[in-house]
Design an enzyme around this catalytic site. Sequence first.
Site, short mmCIF file in Angstrom:
data_model
loop_
_atom_site.label_atom_id
_atom_site.label_comp_id
_atom_site.label_asym_id
_atom_site.label_seq_id
_atom_site.Cartn_x
_atom_site.Cartn_y
_atom_site.Cartn_z
CD GLU A 44 -2.99 -0.75 -0.19
OE1 GLU A 44 -3.03 0.39 -0.69
OE2 GLU A 44 -3.62 -1.69 -0.68
CB THR A 50 3.83 3.95 -7.62
OG1 THR A 50 4.40 5.07 -6.92
CG2 THR A 50 4.90 3.35 -8.49
N GLY A 88 10.34 6.94 -6.65
CA GLY A 88 9.80 8.30 -6.49
C GLY A 88 9.14 8.54 -5.14
#
Length: 345
Positions: A44, A50, A88
């Site tokens: 999660e 993403t 990221g």
Amino acid sequence: MTHPNSDDLLQWYDINAREMPWRTPPAEKQAGVKPDPYRVWMSEIMLQQTTVATVRDYFIKFTKRWPTVDDLAAAEDADVMAYWAGLGYYARARNLLKCARAVSQLGAFPQTYDELIKLPGIGPYTAAAVSSIAFDEPSPVMDGNVERVMARLFDIHTPLPAAKPELYAKTAELTPRARAGDYAQAVMDLGATICTPKNPACGICPWWTPCLARQNGTAAELPKKTPKKPKPTRHGIAYVVHSDTGALLLETRPEKGLLGGMLGWPTSDWCDEPSAAPPLDVKWTKVNAQTLHTFTHFNLRLDVMVATVEGVPMVSGRHWVEKHAFQPSALPTVMRKVWDIARKA
Ligand code: SF4
């Protein structure tokens, strides 16, 4: 009017659930296998902003390297940041570690929304998802897929994000008390595979009968969205310096702020008109190519400057990395793009 029913969706899920490395399939759950909260939680966190396709490999790599929350809690910060590079939103990696350490201290993952939300890096969505998927607590779970399904099911035309409270109320209303975790995953799967943004496959949808957008022919235009403002562009300069010994000058970015705690090249500030801030007083050559990168709130254009120096002079706040120890894969994507340009110069 027929009201949508969670049982219809669960029956569909029992046959059509997507396979995910972090998921306990419905048949196994019904045979008594309990989902591993560590894997549910990690997936999660990784899935925030993403895609599933990107997360898969990272998830497998992470859980192979750190199979339990205690293993992760004992990891070196730099190791975790290097493993996260390329995924990221780096604050997630720092919070992942903080949360693993907090859970390890507690001895186990808490099982309720109210307890989970107290942990670092766990917001309302993640607390709902983990309590529901790992522990079957009937917390309403609403991500982008669920928003789209609810907007269509109830033919809600209020644009996002203003529609969120209304969509959440519908999500809560439909969440069953039994099999709440399977149900949450079923709505997400429906949104990802059938009730897709373009061309929803209404003909094979388990909610074909009650869906109001299908009845009214409005599915393709929902959910409505308030147009986003265009992103501003910031500029900056990245400095790649080689030593004649083959070493490269890098820095670990400050904990707070963008790319916090990640390894990168020294750079100027990122703003409208950056002033040059080279890390060393040497002859710099500007490379005839720019690095372009998109962050959540702005686009970035980085000029790339390269230089070669003798030896490895001390540079405050930066450190030299020997060529054999330098791993571009440990850099965040924007810094990897800089390297791709600099190494060809
Ligand atoms: S009937 Fe169509 S629009 Fe409605 S929920 Fe199913 S796929 Fe989505």
